[in-house]
Design a protein around this motif. Structure first.
Motif, PDB file in Angstrom:
ATOM      1  N   UNK A   1       0.774  -1.224   0.000  1.00  0.00           N
ATOM      2  CA  UNK A   1       0.000   0.000   0.000  1.00  0.00           C
ATOM      3  C   UNK A   1       0.811   1.282   0.000  1.00  0.00           C
ATOM      4  N   UNK A   2       2.111   1.176  -0.288  1.00  0.00           N
ATOM      5  CA  UNK A   2       2.968   2.359  -0.307  1.00  0.00           C
ATOM      6  C   UNK A   2       3.530   2.598  -1.706  1.00  0.00           C
TER       7      UNK A   2
ATOM      8  N   UNK B   1       8.280   9.293   0.631  1.00  0.00           N
ATOM      9  CA  UNK B   1       8.505   9.451   2.070  1.00  0.00           C
ATOM     10  C   UNK B   1       9.359   8.300   2.605  1.00  0.00           C
ATOM     11  N   UNK B   2       9.067   7.079   2.156  1.00  0.00           N
ATOM     12  CA  UNK B   2       9.870   5.925   2.585  1.00  0.00           C
ATOM     13  C   UNK B   2      11.327   6.117   2.194  1.00  0.00           C
TER      14      UNK B   2
ATOM     15  N   UNK C   1      16.152  13.462  -1.118  1.00  0.00           N
ATOM     16  CA  UNK C   1      14.740  13.738  -1.306  1.00  0.00           C
ATOM     17  C   UNK C   1      14.469  14.328  -2.693  1.00  0.00           C
ATOM     18  N   UNK C   2      14.034  13.575  -3.688  1.00  0.00           N
ATOM     19  CA  UNK C   2      13.770  12.157  -3.572  1.00  0.00           C
ATOM     20  C   UNK C   2      14.469  11.441  -4.734  1.00  0.00           C
TER      21      UNK C   2
ATOM     22  N   UNK D   1      19.237   7.754  -2.472  1.00  0.00           N
ATOM     23  CA  UNK D   1      19.189   8.083  -1.059  1.00  0.00           C
ATOM     24  C   UNK D   1      18.833   6.864  -0.225  1.00  0.00           C
ATOM     25  N   UNK D   2      17.860   6.096  -0.700  1.00  0.00           N
ATOM     26  CA  UNK D   2      17.496   4.847  -0.030  1.00  0.00           C
ATOM     27  C   UNK D   2      18.671   3.889  -0.041  1.00  0.00           C
ATOM     28  N   UNK D   3      19.380   3.803  -1.180  1.00  0.00           N
ATOM     29  CA  UNK D   3      20.537   2.915  -1.271  1.00  0.00           C
ATOM     30  C   UNK D   3      21.592   3.304  -0.234  1.00  0.00           C
TER      31      UNK D   3
END
Length: 445
Positions: free
Chosen positions: A184-185, A193-194, A236-237, A241-243
């Motif tokens: 659901x994301x 946001x995640x 962002x975004x 960044x997640x990595x």
């Protein structure tokens, strides 16, 4: 007995720091001038504002007041709080502040343009998520993933191919966004946001690593710099960044495992580090960071359960039908036929370093001069990050866009900022640069 410092030595040190910054500013100016000259000569470098992938667009947005407020609070209270707060509350505070900084910078461009559209464009991961259902689910998607990496430009027999970012990365990156959609994301806003929360958590992972290696005081000095890291403009975004956050936690868990001789945690570290290989092909160079931890701790036996964790991930992807080396071979083919084909190596091999300077900030580049004064473990971490950047640069596989691509390494180079005197002055410089970039330029991702 307290050692007295000669004020003249300190002034000479500060002048040397500023000289390094001046040299890098000159490098950036040269990259701007030469890049614009290439554009004027008709060379397709696919950059609107070289050396960055951005467009000149002065603007303000709903995130402007919040970004200024977070920056000001970090400059005024950050060093003091970092020195006094108990460890656990400090880490939560740092993550909250870094997240607020990253989100507010993204919102300078507005919620739709600055967050939602960053992961939903036609070149991004979420654009391909509907294909997973068309292929019959995650399992079938992984089995045919490599079959659709090549574009019709290099393989005319292709009926369809993955978008730029999906096909340009191993299957693990797309799998993460597919899972986000399943829980659901999957909207641009939720996924954005995640990405920002995970990317901002690198602040905590770096601090945990330093503390486990016996340098809590240094970790505390580094934290304010990690909070107002100028690279947050691209955390962002962008998925990079997640990595950065993902790799940082793999390294942090390895430090915990090595220092505490905990094989269970080492397996967990191996799982994270193994999956890191499937987020971006270039992150194979991230292996220098866990190697630095092992050299610093000399706990080589912990390597065995760590490798077990890595092999579990490699084996799982292989069993599912995706072989890393096949994907990398296809990537090299499409890379040679992409924008990289007209991006001259002779320019980007040094202009990439100028682009990275925007993410590292003046404190980041000045602090590299003081790296030899760091404790051995911190020196190894910074050295590993710099080595990874230089290897990526010289490889020719990172021509442009490195202000985001090299974020997983740049967050570790920030460790050197703990050696800088007068931290508040440097924090101001970091914040001003990030605010200037985000308000004067429109970054693409």
């Amino acid at each position: 007995m307290t050692e007295l410092r000669d004020p003249r030595d300190e002034r000479r040190g500060v002048r040397a720091d500023l000289s390094v910054v001046a040299v890098v500013v000159a490098l950036v100016a040269a990259a701007v001038v030469v890049g614009r000259s290439l554009l004027a000569d008709g060379v397709e470098i696919f950059l609107g504002w070289p050396p960055l992938l951005a467009e000149w667009l002065p603007h303000v947005g709903p995130g402007t007041p919040a970004a200024i407020l977070v920056a000001g609070a970090t400059v005024v209270w950050g060093p003091g709080l970092a020195a006094r707060l108990p460890w656990a509350p400090l880490l939560w505070t740092a993550w909250a502040a870094a997240s607020a900084w990253t989100v507010s910078l993204a919102l300078v461009d507005g919620w739709q343009r600055g967050v939602v559209e960053r992961l939903t464009s036609g070149e991004e991961y979420l654009a391909d998520v509907p294909r997973v259902a068309e292929l019959g689910g995650i399992g079938p998607m992984l089995r045919v993933f490599s079959d659709h990496i090549l574009t019709t430009a290099v393989d005319p027999t292709q009926t369809w191919f993955w978008t730029t970012h999906v096909g340009g990365h191993p299957a693990g990156a797309f799998l993460l966004f597919t899972v986000l959609d399943r829980i659901g994301l999957g909207s641009g806003g939720a996924a954005g946001v995640v990405v920002m929360l995970v990317g901002s958590s690198a602040v905590v992972a770096v601090a945990v690593t330093l503390r486990e290696l016996g340098h809590e005081d240094l970790a505390r000095r580094v934290l304010p710099f990690s909070v107002v890291f100028p690279g947050a403009v691209w955390v962002g975004v962008s998925a990079d960044g997640l990595f950065a956050g993902w790799l940082a936690w793999g390294v942090a868990l390895l430090a915990v495992a090595a220092v505490r001789r905990n094989a269970f945690v080492a397996v967990g570290s191996g799982l994270l580090l193994g999956y890191t290989l499937y987020l971006s092909y270039g992150l194979v160079l991230g292996g220098l960071l866990p190697l630095a931890v092992l050299v610093a701790t000399r706990r080589w036996r912990i390597l065995i359960p760590t490798v077990v964790g890595v092999l579990v991930v490699v084996g799982a992807f292989a069993a599912a039908g995706f072989w890393w080396f096949d994907g990398f071979a296809d990537l090299r083919v499409i890379y040679a036929a992409s924008a990289a084909a007209t991006r001259p190596y002779s320019y980007f091999v040094w202009a990439d370093l100028a682009a990275l300077a925007f993410a590292s900030g003046p404190a980041g580049v000045a602090a590299l001069r003081r790296t030899p004064t760091l404790p051995r473990a911190a020196l190894l971490l910074v050295g590993a990050a710099v080595a990874a950047i230089l290897l990526a640069d010289l490889s020719g596989m990172s021509k442009a866009e490195v202000e985001r691509i090299w974020l997983p390494f740049a967050v570790w180079a920030t460790v050197a900022c703990g050696a800088l005197p007068h931290p508040r002055r440097w924090l101001v410089a970091q914040a001003v640069l990030a605010l200037a970039v985000n308000h004067l330029l429109l970054t693409v991702w």
